[in-house]
Design a protein around this motif. Sequence first.
Motif: not given
Length: 309
Positions: A3-7, A51-60, A210-217
């Motif tokens: 789970s991603h920490p707050p930005v 904004g988008v790649l802040t949602c990456l997990n290791e290995g994505d 952007i980060n907020s819509i990316a997190r949802f997606a």
Amino acid sequence: MVSHPPVDNQELYRQMLRIRRFEEKVLDSYSKGIFYGTTHTYIGQEADAVGVLTCLNEGDIVVSNHRCHGHFLAYGGSMHTLAAELMGRETGVTGGRGGSQHVMWKDFYASGILGGTIPLAVGMAYAEKAHRRGRIVFAFLGDGTLGEGVVYESLNMASLWRLPVLFILENNRYAQTTSIQINLAGGISERFNAFAIPTDEADTVDVLEINSIARFAVASVRAGEGPRALVLHTYRYAPHSKGDDTRDPQEVIRYRKRDPLPFHAKRLTSDFRRQIDSEVEAEVTEAFRQAQADPLADPATLTPPVDIS
Ligand SMILES: Cc1ncc(C[n+]2csc(CCOP(=O)(O)OP(=O)(O)O)c2C)c(N)n1
Ligand SMILES: [Mg+2]
């Protein structure tokens, strides 16, 4: 799932500034003859990648295109190896062989063949689903890529097979010198919707939005709900590559007024901003200094010997 920490606003600013200053140095270096070949800078579009790649997990997996420097730096790539790659140095991301458009490292893949990356991204998403590893694919493409038929074949398969892929369509309103007004019939989201791919759209320079819509997606794709798309309306401030800019200068000035960096910088104290500015400046200077001092890739090792007898 991680789970991603707050930005962190400072970190978002730092990442966007790293891209901005790196790309400015790239353009400056080209004009001084330090690099050869071509390059496509990401100046103006930084909020998308960050904004988008802040949602990456290791290995994505990240699949990028010809305008890949911003995606690569936001992925966690090093400025030094990217600068070295542009200069054809042995220490470059791909040993000085790929250049600006063919940057590959860990699970990051970029190619300059417009649209050709999308079936690859879908194939990788298929593999991830088959192996049940829980990794997802982030596939960046531009508005100009919507003229490639293979993109639609890929969207069809991604949707039918409910593959874990997020398409990030960056509409910077131009394909090289051709405006979308004379290039693109109908809407962009509608093209994804035609394949039943849920699509979120934003026309903003705000990295938090952007980060907020990316997190949802991303959460939806990670949950196995199939592919999704983000349509991000944006603008590039610099020429398509180095000097090819036929846009109305007044239009460029208008869009420059809604710059993602000063927009986000307002959320930081001036002390933090100054500190980040000088740290990033130092990082860029050192990356280019080091890259210039590195040995050139040895041409003798560029192509494996081929026996044609
Ligand atoms: C298959 C293919 N056709 C043409 C090109 C030449 N080309 C490079 S970038 C570009 C325009 C790309 O526009 P877009 O997808 O909107 O991305 P942007 O440059 O705006 O980021 C073109 C036509 C290419 N690289 N690959
Ligand atoms: Mg474009």
